[in-house]
Scaffold this motif. Structure first.
Motif, PDB file in Angstrom:
ATOM      1  N   VAL A  49       0.829  -1.219   0.000  1.00  0.00           N
ATOM      2  CA  VAL A  49       0.000   0.000   0.000  1.00  0.00           C
ATOM      3  C   VAL A  49       0.861   1.266   0.000  1.00  0.00           C
ATOM      4  N   MET A  52      -1.614   7.357  -3.407  1.00  0.00           N
ATOM      5  CA  MET A  52      -1.587   7.933  -4.757  1.00  0.00           C
ATOM      6  C   MET A  52      -2.601   9.067  -4.799  1.00  0.00           C
ATOM      7  N   GLN A  55      -4.957   9.107  -1.724  1.00  0.00           N
ATOM      8  CA  GLN A  55      -5.733   7.938  -1.298  1.00  0.00           C
ATOM      9  C   GLN A  55      -4.850   6.698  -1.278  1.00  0.00           C
ATOM     10  N   SER A  56      -5.102   5.800  -0.330  1.00  0.00           N
ATOM     11  CA  SER A  56      -4.325   4.566  -0.270  1.00  0.00           C
ATOM     12  C   SER A  56      -4.701   3.651  -1.433  1.00  0.00           C
ATOM     13  N   VAL A  57      -3.697   3.043  -2.035  1.00  0.00           N
ATOM     14  CA  VAL A  57      -3.921   2.097  -3.142  1.00  0.00           C
ATOM     15  C   VAL A  57      -2.945   0.932  -3.018  1.00  0.00           C
ATOM     16  N   LYS A  58      -3.287  -0.174  -3.689  1.00  0.00           N
ATOM     17  CA  LYS A  58      -2.402  -1.344  -3.707  1.00  0.00           C
ATOM     18  C   LYS A  58      -1.507  -1.252  -4.937  1.00  0.00           C
ATOM     19  N   ILE A  62      -1.634  -1.876  -9.793  1.00  0.00           N
ATOM     20  CA  ILE A  62      -1.710  -0.685 -10.631  1.00  0.00           C
ATOM     21  C   ILE A  62      -0.471  -0.702 -11.504  1.00  0.00           C
ATOM     22  N   ALA A  67      -0.003   5.254 -13.169  1.00  0.00           N
ATOM     23  CA  ALA A  67       0.327   6.232 -12.130  1.00  0.00           C
ATOM     24  C   ALA A  67       1.120   7.419 -12.673  1.00  0.00           C
ATOM     25  N   ALA A  68       1.427   7.395 -13.964  1.00  0.00           N
ATOM     26  CA  ALA A  68       2.199   8.503 -14.543  1.00  0.00           C
ATOM     27  C   ALA A  68       1.449   9.812 -14.322  1.00  0.00           C
ATOM     28  N   ASP A 112      -4.036   6.641   6.046  1.00  0.00           N
ATOM     29  CA  ASP A 112      -5.208   6.922   5.217  1.00  0.00           C
ATOM     30  C   ASP A 112      -6.504   6.866   6.043  1.00  0.00           C
TER      31      ASP A 112
END
Ligand SMILES: Cc1cc2nc3c(=O)[nH]c(=O)nc-3n(C[C@H](O)[C@H](O)[C@H](O)COP(=O)(O)OP(=O)(O)OC[C@H]3O[C@@H](n4cnc5c(N)ncnc54)[C@H](O)[C@@H]3O)c2cc1C
Ligand code: FES
Ligand code: FES
Lengths: 162, 265
Positions: A49, A52, A55-58, A62, A67-68, A112
């Motif tokens: 985690v 991004m 917000q928290s993301v895995k 992704i 994520a660029a 988060d």
């Protein structure tokens, strides 16, 4: 191959990677930030985690190219001026870790959670929101205590500042 | 993961055009189903067309009781929408119980509906609310949209852009989550309209995906109370049976979740 640019822990970084490269591998291998872990291949454990765009993301689920242009914070970006972030300090004080493998993801998840709930966090909410983070060592009890303590402290600090 | 080519679309038209030129492309929304599937090498799209940056697909609009949810709305956005909670809190609660916080930050309503996983939560809401699935080329009623296990009425290259429905007088969703995955082992969405009409949609239990249950609907239309469910027969013949639960167990869960949903509505 794609050339991508993003902001990581406040610094603009660029790198070359395959379109299929996962964000977690870009962070670990291209950027050398190995605090973000990979603990499963089923998107279930939460060791990966990161934050991004707030917000928290895995990051194992992704693509780096997705994520660029975004702004990422990893566990390495939490502490400022050599001082532990309050959540990190609370995990230390409450023995919220044993082997430490799940810890970066747990800490990012806790940050988060506190962002969304503030000092209103209660134990039932913490336990429900740890659904996406697996710990093989602690039995969760001290992780929950650490998150509640950090929420109380950070909420208190916020009140003091107001 | 096999090699793939990533494209980021900034409009629906651009996404459709990129897809038309791709050999075997797939749309990518939150990626919370597609990326794990690609990691397992169970999907190998030649091209991915990212829909997350298309402004026209975002936003939740509530006008009186008419609701429109952009397909790119995340589970978190649906769960925390105050406008939506004012007219249809059941769908907010449903979204708040999908997966975990990180999955909810990425996963979208459009992706969930397009995927039509037999254990997913949103298909039950869409069917019970008699929602309209809006695409880049037409409008499809939920009853015609979900056609089978992981099957929908979507044509090649068709994009879900939004869903629309009228908020009902009462609604609630109850799921019995699989203790490991949190997907629905059985989930029931009940809706009662102002005119007394009732719809009951079941997910997680049908071997052909989400379905309505006419027996439960008739019983609840006659008597909107948890007790009305007691004497309804739920046939286990077409229900799923797997290591998590037998068909008979799921048949019972359908009744128990319906009772709980009516009590909560
Ligand atoms: C750990 C975990 C737990 C989960 N738990 C649950 C749960 O409890 N309940 C539940 O319902 N789901 C659950 N999910 C699934 C989650 O809700 C996904 O977000 C959702 O199923 C897919 O949405 P997405 O936006 O991520 O779609 P993606 O993964 O991006 O896409 C899924 C499919 O839909 C297609 N697609 C995407 N968007 C569109 C569009 N706008 N138009 C046409 N086609 C499109 C894609 O091409 C792909 O085939 C879970 C997932 C994970 C990883
Ligand atoms: S490594 Fe990302 S969820 Fe396990
Ligand atoms: S401390 Fe070892 S996995 Fe959590």
């Amino acid at each position: 191959m794609a050339k991508i640019t993003m902001t990581v822990n406040g610094r603009q970084v660029s790198g070359l990677c395959d379109d299929r490269t996962l964000l977690v591998h870009f962070i670990r291998e291209n950027l050398g930030l190995t605090g973000t872990h990979v603990g499963c291949d089923t998107t279930q454990c939460g060791a990966c985690v990161v934050d991004m765009d707030g917000q928290s993301v895995k990051s194992c689920s992704i693509l780096a190219v997705q994520a660029a242009g975004s702004s990422i914070t990893t566990i390495e970006g939490l502490s400022a001026n050599g001082e532990l972030h309050p959540v990190q300090a609370a995990f230390k004080a409450h023995h919220g870790l044993q082997c430490g493998f799940c810890t970066p993801g747990m800490v990012m998840t806790a940050v988060d959670m506190i962002r969304r709930h503030g000092s209103n966090l209660d134990e039932a909410t913490v336990r429900a929101e740890l659904e996406g983070n697996i710990c093989r060592c602690t039995g969760y009890h001290n992780i929950v205590q650490a998150i509640l303590a950090a929420a109380a402290e950070m909420g208190g600090a916020r009140h003091a500042a107001e | 993961m096999y090699d793939t080519n990533y494209h980021r679309a900034s409009s629906i038209d651009e996404a459709v055009n990129i897809m038309a030129a791709a050999a075997e492309g797939k749309y990518l929304s939150g990626g919370m189903t597609l990326i794990p599937t690609m990691k397992q090498r169970l999907a190998a799209p030649s091209d991915l067309v990212d829909l997350r940056h298309i402004a026209e697909m975002k936003g939740i609009a509530v006008d009186g009781r008419s609701v429109r949810i952009g397909a790119a709305s995340t589970h978190e956005e649906v769960a925390t929408s105050a406008a939506l909670a004012a007219v249809c809190p059941a769908i907010c609660r449903l979204a708040a119980h999908i997966g975990d916080p990180h999955v909810r930050h990425m996963g979208t309503i459009g992706g969930s509906i397009a995927n039509n996983d037999p254990a997913a939560d949103y298909p039950a809401a869409m069917l019970a609310l008699d929602a309209v699935i809006v695409t880049d080329r037409r409008e499809i009623s939920a009853g015609d949209f979900f056609t089978g296990l992981f099957e929908t009425a979507l044509e090649d290259g068709e994009i879900i852009t939004a869903v629309r429905f009228e908020a009902p007088a009462r609604a609630a969703y109850q799921k019995f989550p699989n203790p490991a995955s949190r997907y629905a082992m059985t989930g029931v969405f009940v809706v009662r309209r102002d005119d007394g009409g009732v719809r009951v949609a079941v997910t997680g239990a049908g071997s052909d995906g989400v379905f309505r249950h006419p027996g439960l609907e008739a019983a609840l239309a006659a008597n909107w109370s948890p007790d009305a469910v007691a004497n309804v027969m739920v046939d286990a013949t077409d229900l799923l049976s797997d290591l998590h639960a037998s068909a008979a167990y799921r048949a019972n869960l359908v009744k128990v979740m319906t009772k709980r949903a009516v009590a909560a509505a």
